[in-house]
Design a protein around this motif. Structure first.
Motif, short mmCIF file in Angstrom:
data_model
loop_
_atom_site.label_atom_id
_atom_site.label_comp_id
_atom_site.label_asym_id
_atom_site.label_seq_id
_atom_site.Cartn_x
_atom_site.Cartn_y
_atom_site.Cartn_z
N ALA A 372 0.94 -1.15 0.00
CA ALA A 372 -0.02 0.04 0.13
C ALA A 372 0.86 1.37 -0.09
CB ALA A 372 -0.89 0.00 1.17
N PHE A 373 1.94 1.30 0.61
CA PHE A 373 2.97 2.27 1.04
C PHE A 373 3.36 2.52 -0.72
CE2 PHE A 373 7.11 3.88 1.46
CZ PHE A 373 6.91 5.19 2.08
N GLU A 374 3.99 1.47 -1.38
CA GLU A 374 4.36 1.86 -2.61
C GLU A 374 3.57 2.07 -3.61
OE1 GLU A 374 6.21 -2.16 -3.56
OE2 GLU A 374 8.03 -1.56 -2.50
N VAL A 375 2.16 1.86 -3.57
CA VAL A 375 1.19 2.07 -4.50
C VAL A 375 0.86 3.67 -4.15
CG1 VAL A 375 -1.30 1.79 -4.80
CG2 VAL A 375 0.11 -0.22 -4.70
N ALA A 376 0.63 4.13 -2.86
CA ALA A 376 0.39 5.45 -2.58
C ALA A 376 1.55 6.43 -3.14
CB ALA A 376 0.12 5.57 -1.04
N ASN A 377 2.65 5.96 -2.79
CA ASN A 377 3.89 6.90 -3.50
C ASN A 377 3.81 7.03 -4.82
OD1 ASN A 377 4.62 7.43 -0.80
ND2 ASN A 377 6.50 6.00 -0.95
N PHE A 378 3.66 5.75 -5.70
CA PHE A 378 3.24 5.72 -7.10
C PHE A 378 2.12 6.68 -7.59
CE2 PHE A 378 1.18 4.01 -10.95
CZ PHE A 378 2.35 4.14 -11.89
N LEU A 379 0.98 6.52 -6.90
CA LEU A 379 0.11 7.39 -7.31
C LEU A 379 0.15 8.85 -7.03
CD1 LEU A 379 -2.77 5.31 -5.80
CD2 LEU A 379 -2.40 5.58 -8.40
N GLU A 380 0.69 9.16 -6.03
CA GLU A 380 1.24 10.70 -5.70
C GLU A 380 2.21 11.04 -6.81
OE1 GLU A 380 2.42 13.45 -1.97
OE2 GLU A 380 2.99 11.29 -1.95
N GLU A 381 3.19 10.28 -6.99
CA GLU A 381 3.90 10.78 -8.27
C GLU A 381 3.39 10.99 -9.61
OE1 GLU A 381 6.94 7.79 -8.43
OE2 GLU A 381 7.93 8.20 -6.61
N GLU A 382 2.45 10.13 -9.81
CA GLU A 382 1.50 10.23 -11.21
C GLU A 382 0.77 11.40 -11.01
OE1 GLU A 382 1.48 8.20 -13.95
OE2 GLU A 382 3.48 7.75 -13.10
N TYR A 383 0.16 11.82 -9.82
CA TYR A 383 -0.36 12.94 -9.72
C TYR A 383 0.24 14.38 -10.10
CZ TYR A 383 -2.95 16.90 -7.87
OH TYR A 383 -3.35 18.43 -7.59
N PHE A 384 1.49 14.44 -9.68
CA PHE A 384 2.57 15.46 -9.68
C PHE A 384 2.86 15.44 -11.23
CE2 PHE A 384 3.08 15.32 -5.40
CZ PHE A 384 2.64 16.51 -4.79
N LYS A 385 3.05 14.48 -11.99
CA LYS A 385 3.30 14.42 -13.38
C LYS A 385 2.11 15.11 -14.10
CE LYS A 385 6.37 10.41 -13.10
NZ LYS A 385 6.65 8.84 -13.32
N LYS A 386 1.06 14.59 -13.67
CA LYS A 386 -0.25 14.75 -14.61
C LYS A 386 -1.26 15.61 -13.61
CE LYS A 386 0.11 10.21 -17.03
NZ LYS A 386 1.07 9.75 -16.23
N LYS A 387 -0.86 16.66 -13.52
CA LYS A 387 -1.51 17.68 -12.68
C LYS A 387 -3.15 17.96 -12.82
CE LYS A 387 1.57 20.01 -9.56
NZ LYS A 387 1.91 21.22 -8.74
N LYS A 388 -3.41 17.87 -14.09
CA LYS A 388 -4.70 17.91 -14.42
C LYS A 388 -5.60 16.89 -14.07
CE LYS A 388 -3.80 21.04 -18.53
NZ LYS A 388 -3.88 20.92 -19.97
N GLU A 389 -5.05 15.71 -13.92
CA GLU A 389 -5.82 14.45 -13.59
C GLU A 389 -5.94 14.24 -12.04
OE1 GLU A 389 -8.31 12.34 -13.01
OE2 GLU A 389 -7.88 12.05 -15.10
#
Length: 451
Positions: A372-389
């Motif tokens: 869960a920790f790895e998934v949460a970090n990955f999703l947060e990184e994706e948010y910062f890469k794609k701020k519109k999403e």
């Protein structure tokens, strides 16, 4: 008398010096030899040699003999040459002397000869039972001890030699795990029972070769597993890989128990090493190679498909990543990783209602904290890469709150998502789920904490 091989670095076989009686008679022979030389010197050269000098020479010769004795029969030799050592009792070889050459050839064929040293034990060494054999194995730092006896006789009017072989070995499962020890011993015993341990005189050439293969394959398998229990992953894995290729390519041996056992060990090792390469070594290329090796053995290996799904996404190969996610769904649809990956692609495809349904399924799942920790970090990184999403912001906050114990961080992310999603109809399912999560988990925060 001393039929031993001093060139241990380059020679594969050596014969151990005789034990107890050999030491005693050798000492007598050395003493006699020194006294004989003294007599010859006195007679031929007409010299007088003091008694103390004669005694000193005898003691010096006995000291050298004792040092060599300890070197060739003690554990120093194995530490010094750093070999995996197989010891064979001469009783095993007495009926068919060619067996020694066959064993040498088979191990060298498997490209592991450089690691191995085969030692023929003294003939006067008596191994009455397993306890004595294991005691000798431990004392001498052997990896494998092959002992027993061969008995010749008549069977249905034909001459046959029956081999009653025993394999003693040393492994290192923790003392608090006796079940693992029992299962391992049972595993080895099963492999021994399915092999043919007879040699008929009329087919002796062919059957001795088969006997040598059985001893080699079972012996190497036992050594490989014992090495793994001691943490020597590299050598253990290499032995198992070579064994599997040879056994799997033989139509007869492929049906033996040893084949699926080796296969399962390889799959487990590839998965373990792949995770280590990904998480600790940060070597994604190595991890992917191991995942592909695993899939070559088991095309439905869940862990490998999950790892490759993430790798292909990060490499920009979305169709291939989706293919692995689909395989994961077919193999184990309820696994948290499957649900996480499905929800992720639903967000990418802007199917937010489907993604919300997937996250709700996780309420009934047991989710590993590290995952869960790895998934949460990955999703947060994706948010910062794609701020519109902002769907990724919701996903990161939801996972942090419910599964990582980062409640404060997760609730902040969910609150920020609600602010950004206000009035946007496409996010209504995420919005309602976020509001409900904030309401439930805010009550668990300390009094006075302000989101």
């Amino acid at each position: 008398m001393f039929n031993f091989d001093f060139g241990m670095d380059h020679e594969f076989f050596s014969k151990r010096w005789p034990t107890k009686t050999g030491y005693f008679f050798t000492a007598i022979a050395i003493t006699f030899l020194v006294l004989t030389l003294e007599y010859l010197v006195k007679s031929v050269c007409n010299l007088t040699i003091p008694n103390y000098l004669t005694l000193s020479l005898i003691l010096l010769a006995l000291l050298v003999h004792d040092i060599l004795w300890r070197f060739f029969t003690g554990r120093v030799v194995f530490i010094f040459f750093n070999k995996i050592t197989i010891a064979i009792h001469p009783n095993v070889l007495k009926e068919h002397k060619d067996l020694k050459k066959i064993l040498t050839s088979l191990i060298k064929e498997r490209h592991v000869g450089g690691w191995f040293k085969i030692i023929i034990l003294p003939e006067d060494l008596v191994l009455e039972d397993s306890k004595r054999a294991e005691g000798y194995l431990t004392k001498q730092s052997l990896n494998l001890l092959i002992w027993g006896e061969s008995i010749s006789g008549q069977e249905i009017g034909k001459e046959v030699t029956q081999y009653k072989l025993r394999f003693s070995y040393s492994f290192n499962y923790p003392a608090h795990n006796p079940v693992a020890r029992i299962l391992l011993i049972r595993d080895f015993d099963e492999l021994l029972k399915e092999r043919f341990w007879k040699v008929h005189k009329e087919n002796s050439l062919q059957e001795i070769s088969s006997l040598g293969e059985s001893i080699t394959e079972v012996g190497l398998y036992i050594i490989a597993i014992c090495l793994l229990t001691r943490g020597n992953i590299g050598k253990g894995l290499n032995i198992l890989e070579d064994l599997f290729i040879r056994i799997n390519n033989d139509p007869v041996k492929k049906r033996l128990l040893i084949c699926p056992k080796i296969k399962n060990h390889l799959i487990s090792l590839y998965n373990l090493l792949g995770i280590i390469a990904w998480r600790e070594e940060k070597n994604k290329t190595k991890s992917v190679e191991l995942a592909k090796k695993t899939l070559a053995l088991d095309e439905n290996n869940y862990d490998s498909h999950i790892r490759l799904a993430l790798y292909e996404y990060q490499e920009g190969n979305i169709p291939e990543s989706k293919r692995h996610v689909k395989r994961c769904r077919n193999i184990n649809p309820r696994h948290p990783c499957t649900i996480f990956d499905q929800a992720f692609y639903f967000i990418l495809e802007r199917k937010y209602s489907n993604a919300a349904t997937a996250y709700k399924k996780l309420n009934q799942a047991v989710v590993d904290g590290l995952l869960a920790f790895e998934v949460a970090n990955f999703l947060e990184e994706e948010y910062f890469k794609k701020k519109k999403e902002i769907g990724f912001l919701f996903a990161s906050g939801f996972v942090n709150t419910k599964f990582v114990s980062h409640t404060k961080l997760g609730l902040k992310q969910l609150k920020e998502f609600c602010r950004l999603a206000e009035g946007k109809a496409e996010y209504i399912d995420f919005y309602n789920l976020a509001k409900g999560t904030i309401g439930n988990y805010s009550k668990k925060l300390p009094n006075g904490y302000n989101l």
